[in-house]
Design a protein around this motif. Structure first.
Motif, PDB file in Angstrom:
ATOM      1  N   THR A 385       0.847  -1.196   0.000  1.00  0.00           N
ATOM      2  CA  THR A 385       0.000   0.000   0.000  1.00  0.00           C
ATOM      3  C   THR A 385       0.877   1.238   0.000  1.00  0.00           C
ATOM      4  OG1 THR A 385      -1.771  -1.145   1.191  1.00  0.00           O
ATOM      5  CG2 THR A 385      -1.779   1.276   1.252  1.00  0.00           C
ATOM      6  N   VAL A 386       0.470   2.237  -0.790  1.00  0.00           N
ATOM      7  CA  VAL A 386       1.206   3.496  -0.882  1.00  0.00           C
ATOM      8  C   VAL A 386       0.352   4.592  -0.246  1.00  0.00           C
ATOM      9  CG1 VAL A 386       2.142   5.224  -2.459  1.00  0.00           C
ATOM     10  CG2 VAL A 386       2.450   2.805  -2.949  1.00  0.00           C
ATOM     11  N   ILE A 387       0.976   5.440   0.590  1.00  0.00           N
ATOM     12  CA  ILE A 387       0.282   6.569   1.220  1.00  0.00           C
ATOM     13  C   ILE A 387       0.962   7.851   0.778  1.00  0.00           C
ATOM     14  CG2 ILE A 387      -0.389   7.667   3.384  1.00  0.00           C
ATOM     15  CD1 ILE A 387      -0.189   4.950   4.743  1.00  0.00           C
ATOM     16  N   ALA A 388       0.201   8.799   0.303  1.00  0.00           N
ATOM     17  CA  ALA A 388       0.704  10.137  -0.014  1.00  0.00           C
ATOM     18  C   ALA A 388       0.280  11.077   1.110  1.00  0.00           C
ATOM     19  CB  ALA A 388       0.165  10.613  -1.356  1.00  0.00           C
ATOM     20  N   ILE A 389       1.219  11.879   1.638  1.00  0.00           N
ATOM     21  CA  ILE A 389       0.953  12.795   2.757  1.00  0.00           C
ATOM     22  C   ILE A 389       1.425  14.181   2.378  1.00  0.00           C
ATOM     23  CG2 ILE A 389       1.593  13.366   5.144  1.00  0.00           C
ATOM     24  CD1 ILE A 389       1.721  10.399   5.729  1.00  0.00           C
ATOM     25  N   ASP A 390       0.641  15.169   2.740  1.00  0.00           N
ATOM     26  CA  ASP A 390       0.996  16.555   2.460  1.00  0.00           C
ATOM     27  C   ASP A 390       0.543  17.393   3.652  1.00  0.00           C
ATOM     28  OD1 ASP A 390       1.830  18.572   0.265  1.00  0.00           O
ATOM     29  OD2 ASP A 390      -0.084  19.344   1.028  1.00  0.00           O
ATOM     30  N   SER A 391       1.411  18.284   4.133  1.00  0.00           N
ATOM     31  CA  SER A 391       1.031  19.110   5.292  1.00  0.00           C
ATOM     32  C   SER A 391       0.021  20.175   4.860  1.00  0.00           C
ATOM     33  CB  SER A 391       2.264  19.770   5.917  1.00  0.00           C
ATOM     34  OG  SER A 391       2.820  20.718   5.030  1.00  0.00           O
ATOM     35  N   GLU A 434       5.809  17.371   0.967  1.00  0.00           N
ATOM     36  CA  GLU A 434       5.185  16.195   0.364  1.00  0.00           C
ATOM     37  C   GLU A 434       5.959  14.930   0.763  1.00  0.00           C
ATOM     38  OE1 GLU A 434       4.843  16.606  -3.830  1.00  0.00           O
ATOM     39  OE2 GLU A 434       3.857  18.568  -3.732  1.00  0.00           O
ATOM     40  N   PHE A 435       5.195  13.915   1.210  1.00  0.00           N
ATOM     41  CA  PHE A 435       5.772  12.649   1.655  1.00  0.00           C
ATOM     42  C   PHE A 435       5.055  11.491   0.992  1.00  0.00           C
ATOM     43  CE2 PHE A 435       6.501  15.715   4.975  1.00  0.00           C
ATOM     44  CZ  PHE A 435       7.798  15.471   5.405  1.00  0.00           C
ATOM     45  N   SER A 436       5.758  10.390   0.802  1.00  0.00           N
ATOM     46  CA  SER A 436       5.146   9.134   0.330  1.00  0.00           C
ATOM     47  C   SER A 436       5.627   8.007   1.227  1.00  0.00           C
ATOM     48  CB  SER A 436       5.538   8.843  -1.119  1.00  0.00           C
ATOM     49  OG  SER A 436       4.855   9.677  -2.013  1.00  0.00           O
ATOM     50  N   LEU A 437       4.714   7.107   1.520  1.00  0.00           N
ATOM     51  CA  LEU A 437       5.043   5.928   2.331  1.00  0.00           C
ATOM     52  C   LEU A 437       4.745   4.682   1.511  1.00  0.00           C
ATOM     53  CD1 LEU A 437       4.662   8.235   4.457  1.00  0.00           C
ATOM     54  CD2 LEU A 437       3.828   6.474   6.042  1.00  0.00           C
ATOM     55  N   VAL A 438       5.676   3.744   1.496  1.00  0.00           N
ATOM     56  CA  VAL A 438       5.468   2.460   0.841  1.00  0.00           C
ATOM     57  C   VAL A 438       5.435   1.405   1.952  1.00  0.00           C
ATOM     58  CG1 VAL A 438       6.324   0.789  -0.834  1.00  0.00           C
ATOM     59  CG2 VAL A 438       6.669   3.242  -1.223  1.00  0.00           C
ATOM     60  N   LEU A 439       4.234   0.857   2.162  1.00  0.00           N
ATOM     61  CA  LEU A 439       4.034  -0.109   3.259  1.00  0.00           C
ATOM     62  C   LEU A 439       4.051  -1.524   2.681  1.00  0.00           C
ATOM     63  CD1 LEU A 439       1.116   1.713   5.159  1.00  0.00           C
ATOM     64  CD2 LEU A 439       3.586   2.044   5.385  1.00  0.00           C
ATOM     65  N   VAL A 467       1.114  21.822  13.124  1.00  0.00           N
ATOM     66  CA  VAL A 467       1.098  21.058  11.883  1.00  0.00           C
ATOM     67  C   VAL A 467      -0.150  20.171  11.821  1.00  0.00           C
ATOM     68  CG1 VAL A 467       2.413  19.485  10.400  1.00  0.00           C
ATOM     69  CG2 VAL A 467       3.615  20.984  12.017  1.00  0.00           C
ATOM     70  N   SER A 468      -0.715  20.089  10.629  1.00  0.00           N
ATOM     71  CA  SER A 468      -1.721  19.075  10.312  1.00  0.00           C
ATOM     72  C   SER A 468      -1.425  18.583   8.910  1.00  0.00           C
ATOM     73  CB  SER A 468      -3.136  19.659  10.403  1.00  0.00           C
ATOM     74  OG  SER A 468      -3.293  20.680   9.429  1.00  0.00           O
ATOM     75  N   PHE A 469      -2.036  17.474   8.525  1.00  0.00           N
ATOM     76  CA  PHE A 469      -1.722  16.940   7.189  1.00  0.00           C
ATOM     77  C   PHE A 469      -2.938  16.267   6.571  1.00  0.00           C
ATOM     78  CE2 PHE A 469      -0.912  13.513  10.149  1.00  0.00           C
ATOM     79  CZ  PHE A 469      -1.402  12.385   9.518  1.00  0.00           C
ATOM     80  N   SER A 470      -2.855  16.124   5.262  1.00  0.00           N
ATOM     81  CA  SER A 470      -3.854  15.373   4.506  1.00  0.00           C
ATOM     82  C   SER A 470      -3.170  14.162   3.910  1.00  0.00           C
ATOM     83  CB  SER A 470      -4.451  16.256   3.396  1.00  0.00           C
ATOM     84  OG  SER A 470      -5.052  17.417   3.937  1.00  0.00           O
ATOM     85  N   TYR A 471      -3.943  13.181   3.514  1.00  0.00           N
ATOM     86  CA  TYR A 471      -3.325  11.933   3.035  1.00  0.00           C
ATOM     87  C   TYR A 471      -4.233  11.256   2.019  1.00  0.00           C
ATOM     88  CZ  TYR A 471      -6.665   9.925   6.296  1.00  0.00           C
ATOM     89  OH  TYR A 471      -7.806   9.587   6.959  1.00  0.00           O
TER      90      TYR A 471
END
Length: 504
Positions: A385-391, A434-439, A467-471
């Motif tokens: 699963t891939v997660i995209a995160i952005d503050s 911008e962040f990406s997570l590869v789980l 800070v807060s973020f969306s994903y």
């Protein structure tokens, strides 16, 4: 540091250093074998020298006896003077039987021939056989072997006048050379006597033909030790008058083969001579310290005899200690150097793909190798699963609080991500906020648990709620690539962000 790489490097280093070490060991082994050959050649030269001495004395006796025969009438006076010193005991007649009653003769003459006048004229030649013969050798001989001094026992057996002379003072009360003084019509029986010192019939026949011969190993009745005898005929004109015998005993062999270059080595050497015909041995040097022989050198020194040299393993170990120490030290240093270089390489590689601000991976981590790994996992039905995160609101923070606070907001979010994922997962800062997570091995449901942990950890880190973020989360399906999955996760991220702002 990657353990497989270090193991491979260590194996290569050990193989190489061991090969070099074994090469040095083989070279040292050959060197020691070569030294064994040197010992053998040294001893053969010494024995050849003694054989030459024996022949030289026999030649000089032959010359004197031949001269005596020509001038026999002039020896009457000297014979009478010698006969005044004659002793007799237990059927044996001779000179210096119980003590040195004849000072000019450093030896003992024994005979059963009681006619002193028959053999007295030979006595003047006998001092040649005594111990100072080495100094009187011809200066023109090629045998200039003068490294050692021998203390040989020499005999002269006279077959015409039937007496034996030894260059030692022998107390006749205690010992008589009965093996030679065997009467057969008043004559020494050479056949019987020769067999008593282990001379075979062929050798005896060669002796009668005027050749120099060597006996087999036998136990000497006088010294009670195993010895070898060198026999040379003594002539009076064309007839054999007698035999000169030089005994080679344990001490003589030890003197012959000893070399001075390596005194420590001799403490670990075993040397012995084997009779090829009878199998008898003369052991003339034993090691002071003994474990197990590691080098065995054998060489024929005559057609009768084989020299054996055995070198104990303790010396080989001592002699190779520097090689062993060098091998261990060199191997250890090279392994340490390899470890340092691999750690340095790993550090450089890690720095190359690590984001300096957050400690997460940077965009360079999105390699073809990672994409291929994901395809392999999908083929095995392992969820990815891939997660995209952005503050949220980073521009506002930069504009109102300053860029340093914007950087701090990014760092807070990066720390929260790092604390929330496993080592098998990949947290990547793509740039900015911008962040990406590869789980790996994580379904869409588990990805929500990861997001919840990020929110929880961020709340603990960011006490001021800066800070807060969306994903957006996307679980890869068959046919998806990492690139398409990242794009779909981004779409879900922006959808999430739009929904948040619409509600606001």
């Amino acid at each position: 540091m990657p353990q497989p790489k270090y193991r491979s490097a260590t194996i290569i280093i050990i193989v190489l250093t061991t090969s070099i070490f074994l090469g040095f060991i083989v070279n040292e082994y050959r060197s020691l074998q070569g030294y064994m050959g040197y010992i053998a050649e040294n001893g053969k030269s010494a024995l050849f020298h003694e054989e030459y001495v024996n022949q030289n004395i026999a030649f000089r006796l032959s010359r004197i006896f031949s001269a005596h025969q020509q001038a026999s009438s002039g020896n009457v006076k000297s014979s009478a003077a010698i006969c005044r010193h004659v002793e007799s005991m237990n059927g044996i007649t001779g000179l210096n039987l119980a003590g040195q009653t004849m000072p000019s003769l450093n030896g003992t003459l024994q005979t059963r021939n009681h006619d002193c006048n028959a053999w007295a004229q030979d006595v003047s030649a006998l001092p040649i056989i005594q111990n100072n013969t080495v100094e009187t050798l011809s200066k023109y001989t090629f045998s200039n072997y003068t490294g050692y001094r021998f203390n040989n026992i020499r005999y002269y057996i006279d077959l015409q006048n039937n007496f034996i002379f030894i260059n030692r003072l022998v107390d006749t009360h205690h010992y008589t050379f009965s093996n030679w003084l065997v009467t057969s019509d008043g004559n020494i029986n050479i056949e019987r006597s020769a067999h008593s010192i282990n001379i075979d019939a062929d050798a005896l026949n060669d002796l009668r033909q005027g050749e120099n011969i060597v006996s087999h190993i036998y136990r000497d009745g006088y010294t009670k030790k195993n010895i070898i005898s060198m026999l040379t005929p003594v002539f009076q004109y064309n007839e054999i008058k007698g035999i000169l015998i030089t005994d080679v005993n344990i001490e003589d062999l030890a003197t012959s083969f000893y070399t001075t270059e390596r005194p420590l080595l001799w403490r670990f050497l075993s040397l012995y001579v084997t009779d090829n015909a009878t199998g008898d041995n003369i052991v003339f040097h034993r090691p002071e310290l003994k474990s197990a022989p590691l080098i065995h050198y054998a060489e024929n020194i005559t057609r009768y005899y084989t020299l054996h040299i055995k070198l104990d393993g303790i010396y080989v170990l001592i002699n190779c200690l520097w090689l062993i120490a060098l091998y261990l030290l060199g191997t250890g240093l090279l392994c340490h150097y390899a470890r340092q270089q691999l750690m340095r390489h790993e550090s450089l590689s890690r720095d190359n793909v690590t984001d300096a601000m957050t400690g997460l991976y940077n965009r360079k981590a999105l390699t073809p190798a990672l994409a291929q790994k994901i395809q392999t996992l999908l083929a095995k039905n392992i969820a990815v699963t891939v997660i995209a995160i952005d503050s949220d609101g980073l521009k506002r923070i930069n504009d109102t609080l300053g860029h340093h606070m914007g950087d701090q907001a990014i760092q807070y979010l990066g720390r929260a991500i790092a604390q929330s994922i496993r080592k098998s997962d990949a947290g990547i800062r793509l740039g900015g906020d911008e962040f990406s997570l590869v789980l790996i091995n994580a379904s869409l449901a588990k990805s929500r648990d990861v997001i919840a942990r990020i929110q929880e950890n961020l709340a603990a880190i960011d006490e001021n709620k800066l800070v807060s973020f969306s994903y957006g989360s996307y679980q890869l399906r068959s046919g998806d690539t990492l690139e398409t999955a990242l794009l779909k996760a981004d779409e879900l991220l922006y959808q999430h962000k739009r929904n948040k702002y619409a509600q606001a």
